[in-house]
Scaffold this motif. Structure first.
Motif, PDB file in Angstrom:
ATOM      1  N   LYS A 134      73.585   7.072  24.390  1.00 49.50           N
ATOM      2  CA  LYS A 134      73.965   8.356  25.766  1.00 49.50           C
ATOM      3  C   LYS A 134      74.721   7.279  26.447  1.00 49.50           C
ATOM      4  CE  LYS A 134      70.433  10.782  24.005  1.00 49.50           C
ATOM      5  NZ  LYS A 134      70.421  10.060  22.635  1.00 49.50           N
TER       6      LYS A 134
ATOM      7  N   SER B  50      74.966   7.996  30.023  1.00 52.16           N
ATOM      8  CA  SER B  50      73.898   7.530  31.371  1.00 52.16           C
ATOM      9  C   SER B  50      72.636   8.841  31.236  1.00 52.16           C
ATOM     10  CB  SER B  50      74.973   8.457  32.774  1.00 52.16           C
ATOM     11  OG  SER B  50      73.732   7.769  33.279  1.00 52.16           O
TER      12      SER B  50
ATOM     13  N   THR C  60      70.805  11.154  29.639  1.00 52.94           N
ATOM     14  CA  THR C  60      70.476  12.021  28.408  1.00 52.94           C
ATOM     15  C   THR C  60      72.220  12.569  28.376  1.00 52.94           C
ATOM     16  OG1 THR C  60      70.035  13.808  29.564  1.00 52.94           O
ATOM     17  CG2 THR C  60      68.123  13.032  28.662  1.00 52.94           C
TER      18      THR C  60
ATOM     19  N   ASN D 196      71.843   2.068  22.098  1.00 50.92           N
ATOM     20  CA  ASN D 196      72.357   3.006  22.151  1.00 50.92           C
ATOM     21  C   ASN D 196      72.496   3.637  23.842  1.00 50.92           C
ATOM     22  OD1 ASN D 196      72.179   3.358  19.462  1.00 50.92           O
ATOM     23  ND2 ASN D 196      70.851   3.816  18.799  1.00 50.92           N
ATOM     24  N   THR D 197      72.487   3.325  24.212  1.00 48.82           N
ATOM     25  CA  THR D 197      72.207   3.894  26.480  1.00 48.82           C
ATOM     26  C   THR D 197      72.630   3.065  27.162  1.00 48.82           C
ATOM     27  OG1 THR D 197      70.223   4.372  25.918  1.00 48.82           O
ATOM     28  CG2 THR D 197      71.024   4.514  28.046  1.00 48.82           C
TER      29      THR D 197
ATOM     30  N   GLU E 222      75.117   2.663  30.493  1.00 46.04           N
ATOM     31  CA  GLU E 222      74.827   3.097  32.375  1.00 46.04           C
ATOM     32  C   GLU E 222      75.831   3.423  32.916  1.00 46.04           C
ATOM     33  OE1 GLU E 222      72.733   4.452  35.591  1.00 46.04           O
ATOM     34  OE2 GLU E 222      71.643   3.551  33.621  1.00 46.04           O
TER      35      GLU E 222
END
Length: 157
Positions: free
Chosen positions: A118, A120, A122, A143-144, A146
């Motif tokens: 991801k 940001s 979803t 996995n994310t 910002e």
């Protein structure tokens, strides 16, 4: 920093220096002097810190022949008449990634997160439509990413 502030306090049983509005604080240091970025403790080992510095001074040229953006440092995209399939892998703790469009003669540049990545919330895809549009991303969780800054109106979907 607008309405933000910094303070020493105990949040969820943890004492340290926190920044941000009350109720939305992010830890910057703990009581032992450990450094945190985005809520993740960063190593104070000299070799690991040097590796982070080295990665932030890296510039990667992204183009139709090199479509993978580096997870650390600056990615300068040569978009040509458009590039629909650039990718960005999952971040590692402490990762800071900048994606900037260096040239674009037409169309758009689309950067898609790798499997289950991801960018940001979803959102898994970033669409750039002009030279000098940029995203600055940092590690949030496994996995994310910002988004720290969206320069020029990059569309996230």
């Amino acid at each position: 920093m607008g309405n933000s502030y910094s303070h020493w306090k105990r949040v969820s049983g943890i004492f340290g220096l926190f920044v941000g509005k009350s109720g939305a604080e992010k830890q910057a240091f703990d009581e032992n002097g450990n450094l945190f970025i985005g809520g993740t403790q960063i190593s104070t080992d000299a070799a690991e810190l040097q590796a982070i510095i080295d990665s932030l001074t890296t510039v990667t040229a992204v183009s139709s022949t090199q479509k993978a953006c580096a997870i650390n440092g600056l990615n300068v995209v040569t978009g040509g008449a458009g590039l629909a399939d650039a990718t960005l892998a999952a971040p590692a703790p402490g990762a800071i990634c900048i994606i900037r469009i260096g040239s674009l003669s037409g169309g758009s540049v689309v950067v898609t997160g790798g499997t289950n990545v991801k960018l940001s919330g979803t959102k898994v895809k970033a669409t750039f439509d002009a030279v000098d549009e940029a995203l600055i991303l940092m590690y949030k969780a496994a996995n994310t990413w910002e988004v720290v800054a969206n320069i020029g109106g990059v569309v996230l979907a």
